[in-house]
Write a protein that holds these residues in place. Sequence first.
Motif, PDB file in Angstrom:
ATOM      1  N   ALA A 120     -30.924   3.016  12.156  1.00  0.00           N
ATOM      2  CA  ALA A 120     -30.121   4.112  12.704  1.00  0.00           C
ATOM      3  C   ALA A 120     -28.734   4.134  12.057  1.00  0.00           C
ATOM      4  CB  ALA A 120     -30.003   3.976  14.220  1.00  0.00           C
ATOM      5  N   GLY A 121     -28.106   2.976  11.955  1.00  0.00           N
ATOM      6  CA  GLY A 121     -26.784   2.912  11.329  1.00  0.00           C
ATOM      7  C   GLY A 121     -26.810   3.309   9.865  1.00  0.00           C
ATOM      8  N   ALA A 122     -27.836   2.879   9.149  1.00  0.00           N
ATOM      9  CA  ALA A 122     -27.947   3.228   7.731  1.00  0.00           C
ATOM     10  C   ALA A 122     -28.163   4.734   7.558  1.00  0.00           C
ATOM     11  CB  ALA A 122     -29.089   2.453   7.092  1.00  0.00           C
ATOM     12  N   LEU A 123     -29.007   5.322   8.401  1.00  0.00           N
ATOM     13  CA  LEU A 123     -29.257   6.769   8.297  1.00  0.00           C
ATOM     14  C   LEU A 123     -28.000   7.575   8.576  1.00  0.00           C
ATOM     15  CD1 LEU A 123     -32.731   7.155  10.031  1.00  0.00           C
ATOM     16  CD2 LEU A 123     -32.195   7.570   7.634  1.00  0.00           C
ATOM     17  N   VAL A 124     -27.290   7.222   9.637  1.00  0.00           N
ATOM     18  CA  VAL A 124     -26.083   7.974   9.998  1.00  0.00           C
ATOM     19  C   VAL A 124     -24.993   7.770   8.952  1.00  0.00           C
ATOM     20  CG1 VAL A 124     -24.246   8.203  11.710  1.00  0.00           C
ATOM     21  CG2 VAL A 124     -26.616   8.029  12.446  1.00  0.00           C
ATOM     22  N   SER A 125     -24.832   6.555   8.448  1.00  0.00           N
ATOM     23  CA  SER A 125     -23.821   6.302   7.420  1.00  0.00           C
ATOM     24  C   SER A 125     -24.159   7.042   6.130  1.00  0.00           C
ATOM     25  CB  SER A 125     -23.711   4.809   7.140  1.00  0.00           C
ATOM     26  OG  SER A 125     -23.261   4.131   8.280  1.00  0.00           O
ATOM     27  N   GLY A 126     -25.429   7.047   5.758  1.00  0.00           N
ATOM     28  CA  GLY A 126     -25.839   7.794   4.573  1.00  0.00           C
ATOM     29  C   GLY A 126     -25.626   9.285   4.733  1.00  0.00           C
ATOM     30  N   TYR A 127     -25.944   9.807   5.907  1.00  0.00           N
ATOM     31  CA  TYR A 127     -25.726  11.234   6.181  1.00  0.00           C
ATOM     32  C   TYR A 127     -24.248  11.572   6.081  1.00  0.00           C
ATOM     33  CZ  TYR A 127     -25.597  15.693   8.634  1.00  0.00           C
ATOM     34  OH  TYR A 127     -25.381  17.004   8.962  1.00  0.00           O
ATOM     35  N   GLN A 128     -23.407  10.727   6.685  1.00  0.00           N
ATOM     36  CA  GLN A 128     -21.971  10.997   6.671  1.00  0.00           C
ATOM     37  C   GLN A 128     -21.403  10.901   5.255  1.00  0.00           C
ATOM     38  OE1 GLN A 128     -19.837   8.934   9.684  1.00  0.00           O
ATOM     39  NE2 GLN A 128     -17.867   9.755   9.066  1.00  0.00           N
ATOM     40  N   ALA A 129     -21.893   9.988   4.449  1.00  0.00           N
ATOM     41  CA  ALA A 129     -21.423   9.871   3.070  1.00  0.00           C
ATOM     42  C   ALA A 129     -21.865  11.074   2.237  1.00  0.00           C
ATOM     43  CB  ALA A 129     -21.953   8.592   2.441  1.00  0.00           C
ATOM     44  N   PHE A 130     -23.053  11.584   2.531  1.00  0.00           N
ATOM     45  CA  PHE A 130     -23.596  12.697   1.760  1.00  0.00           C
ATOM     46  C   PHE A 130     -22.999  14.038   2.170  1.00  0.00           C
ATOM     47  CE2 PHE A 130     -27.072  15.791   0.855  1.00  0.00           C
ATOM     48  CZ  PHE A 130     -27.100  15.639  -0.521  1.00  0.00           C
ATOM     49  N   VAL A 131     -22.789  14.263   3.457  1.00  0.00           N
ATOM     50  CA  VAL A 131     -22.384  15.582   3.964  1.00  0.00           C
ATOM     51  C   VAL A 131     -20.902  15.646   4.314  1.00  0.00           C
ATOM     52  CG1 VAL A 131     -22.878  17.310   5.749  1.00  0.00           C
ATOM     53  CG2 VAL A 131     -24.713  15.948   4.830  1.00  0.00           C
ATOM     54  N   ASP A 132     -20.240  14.520   4.461  1.00  0.00           N
ATOM     55  CA  ASP A 132     -18.822  14.443   4.812  1.00  0.00           C
ATOM     56  C   ASP A 132     -18.522  14.883   6.245  1.00  0.00           C
ATOM     57  OD1 ASP A 132     -17.266  13.162   3.043  1.00  0.00           O
ATOM     58  OD2 ASP A 132     -16.534  14.934   2.001  1.00  0.00           O
ATOM     59  N   ARG A 133     -19.463  14.712   7.146  1.00  0.00           N
ATOM     60  CA  ARG A 133     -19.227  14.918   8.578  1.00  0.00           C
ATOM     61  C   ARG A 133     -20.191  14.013   9.332  1.00  0.00           C
ATOM     62  NH1 ARG A 133     -22.237  20.039  11.050  1.00  0.00           N
ATOM     63  NH2 ARG A 133     -24.141  19.844   9.867  1.00  0.00           N
ATOM     64  N   PRO A 134     -19.784  13.586  10.510  1.00  0.00           N
ATOM     65  CA  PRO A 134     -20.668  12.671  11.251  1.00  0.00           C
ATOM     66  C   PRO A 134     -21.913  13.378  11.766  1.00  0.00           C
ATOM     67  CG  PRO A 134     -18.701  13.164  12.523  1.00  0.00           C
ATOM     68  CD  PRO A 134     -18.516  13.788  11.175  1.00  0.00           C
ATOM     69  N   ALA A 135     -23.004  12.651  11.801  1.00  0.00           N
ATOM     70  CA  ALA A 135     -24.252  13.191  12.338  1.00  0.00           C
ATOM     71  C   ALA A 135     -24.166  13.229  13.856  1.00  0.00           C
ATOM     72  CB  ALA A 135     -25.426  12.317  11.908  1.00  0.00           C
ATOM     73  N   GLY A 136     -24.828  14.195  14.432  1.00  0.00           N
ATOM     74  CA  GLY A 136     -24.852  14.316  15.881  1.00  0.00           C
ATOM     75  C   GLY A 136     -26.034  15.163  16.316  1.00  0.00           C
ATOM     76  N   PRO A 182     -36.986  14.589  12.842  1.00  0.00           N
ATOM     77  CA  PRO A 182     -37.343  13.220  12.434  1.00  0.00           C
ATOM     78  C   PRO A 182     -36.114  12.355  12.130  1.00  0.00           C
ATOM     79  CG  PRO A 182     -38.598  14.824  11.169  1.00  0.00           C
ATOM     80  CD  PRO A 182     -37.591  15.578  11.966  1.00  0.00           C
ATOM     81  N   PHE A 183     -35.103  12.952  11.555  1.00  0.00           N
ATOM     82  CA  PHE A 183     -33.864  12.219  11.284  1.00  0.00           C
ATOM     83  C   PHE A 183     -33.243  11.735  12.588  1.00  0.00           C
ATOM     84  CE2 PHE A 183     -29.196  12.454  11.086  1.00  0.00           C
ATOM     85  CZ  PHE A 183     -28.956  11.442  10.166  1.00  0.00           C
ATOM     86  N   LEU A 184     -33.154  12.619  13.573  1.00  0.00           N
ATOM     87  CA  LEU A 184     -32.536  12.256  14.839  1.00  0.00           C
ATOM     88  C   LEU A 184     -33.375  11.266  15.645  1.00  0.00           C
ATOM     89  CD1 LEU A 184     -31.038  15.676  15.963  1.00  0.00           C
ATOM     90  CD2 LEU A 184     -29.814  13.651  15.182  1.00  0.00           C
ATOM     91  N   VAL A 185     -34.677  11.282  15.467  1.00  0.00           N
ATOM     92  CA  VAL A 185     -35.532  10.322  16.166  1.00  0.00           C
ATOM     93  C   VAL A 185     -35.136   8.901  15.789  1.00  0.00           C
ATOM     94  CG1 VAL A 185     -37.886   9.390  16.237  1.00  0.00           C
ATOM     95  CG2 VAL A 185     -37.498  11.832  16.579  1.00  0.00           C
ATOM     96  N   PHE A 186     -34.834   8.665  14.532  1.00  0.00           N
ATOM     97  CA  PHE A 186     -34.482   7.323  14.086  1.00  0.00           C
ATOM     98  C   PHE A 186     -32.978   7.055  14.112  1.00  0.00           C
ATOM     99  CE2 PHE A 186     -38.715   7.914  12.376  1.00  0.00           C
ATOM    100  CZ  PHE A 186     -39.316   6.728  12.760  1.00  0.00           C
ATOM    101  N   ALA A 187     -32.144   8.090  14.085  1.00  0.00           N
ATOM    102  CA  ALA A 187     -30.694   7.907  14.077  1.00  0.00           C
ATOM    103  C   ALA A 187     -30.078   7.939  15.474  1.00  0.00           C
ATOM    104  CB  ALA A 187     -30.046   8.996  13.215  1.00  0.00           C
ATOM    105  N   ALA A 188     -30.841   8.330  16.479  1.00  0.00           N
ATOM    106  CA  ALA A 188     -30.311   8.526  17.826  1.00  0.00           C
ATOM    107  C   ALA A 188     -29.644   7.294  18.442  1.00  0.00           C
ATOM    108  CB  ALA A 188     -31.403   9.053  18.740  1.00  0.00           C
ATOM    109  N   PRO A 189     -30.173   6.072  18.303  1.00  0.00           N
ATOM    110  CA  PRO A 189     -29.490   4.937  18.939  1.00  0.00           C
ATOM    111  C   PRO A 189     -28.045   4.769  18.469  1.00  0.00           C
ATOM    112  CG  PRO A 189     -31.682   4.279  18.276  1.00  0.00           C
ATOM    113  CD  PRO A 189     -31.454   5.654  17.712  1.00  0.00           C
ATOM    114  N   PHE A 190     -27.807   4.948  17.191  1.00  0.00           N
ATOM    115  CA  PHE A 190     -26.439   4.835  16.672  1.00  0.00           C
ATOM    116  C   PHE A 190     -25.567   5.962  17.201  1.00  0.00           C
ATOM    117  CE2 PHE A 190     -23.048   5.532  13.657  1.00  0.00           C
ATOM    118  CZ  PHE A 190     -22.593   4.254  13.406  1.00  0.00           C
ATOM    119  N   ILE A 191     -26.090   7.185  17.223  1.00  0.00           N
ATOM    120  CA  ILE A 191     -25.324   8.331  17.700  1.00  0.00           C
ATOM    121  C   ILE A 191     -24.986   8.173  19.180  1.00  0.00           C
ATOM    122  CG2 ILE A 191     -25.392  10.825  18.088  1.00  0.00           C
ATOM    123  CD1 ILE A 191     -27.191  10.987  15.559  1.00  0.00           C
ATOM    124  N   ILE A 192     -25.951   7.721  19.969  1.00  0.00           N
ATOM    125  CA  ILE A 192     -25.712   7.520  21.397  1.00  0.00           C
ATOM    126  C   ILE A 192     -24.615   6.479  21.614  1.00  0.00           C
ATOM    127  CG2 ILE A 192     -26.718   6.620  23.537  1.00  0.00           C
ATOM    128  CD1 ILE A 192     -29.396   7.863  22.594  1.00  0.00           C
TER     129      ILE A 192
END
Length: 109
Positions: free
Chosen positions: A19-35, A52-62
Amino acid sequence: MSPEALSSFFALMIGFAVAGALVSGYQAFVDRPAGFGLLDDGEASRAMIAVPFLVFAAPFIIMRNTIRGRRIEQRHMLFVMMATVIAGIWSLMSGTCVVMLLQATGIVA
């Protein structure tokens, strides 16, 4: 510690790490935090891709939203504990899926 408990702990940690890797990668790629607002980005096709992205990234976002809410909005500790339990269970389930995928591909025995 029993093998089942160790396996569950491993799946929990893998779930949070993915989850942390997905959200960090998203933020590095898009320049805004995932939510969870990714589901409201207009087009239905974009929302379907975000699921599918949120299914695996949700614990970090929560957990990120919970910690920010505790600091900024002074939310009650009971709310923080409930959100932590929800994120932990979600991480355990998504981590179990990742571990099963790794076992199916032969990366982890």
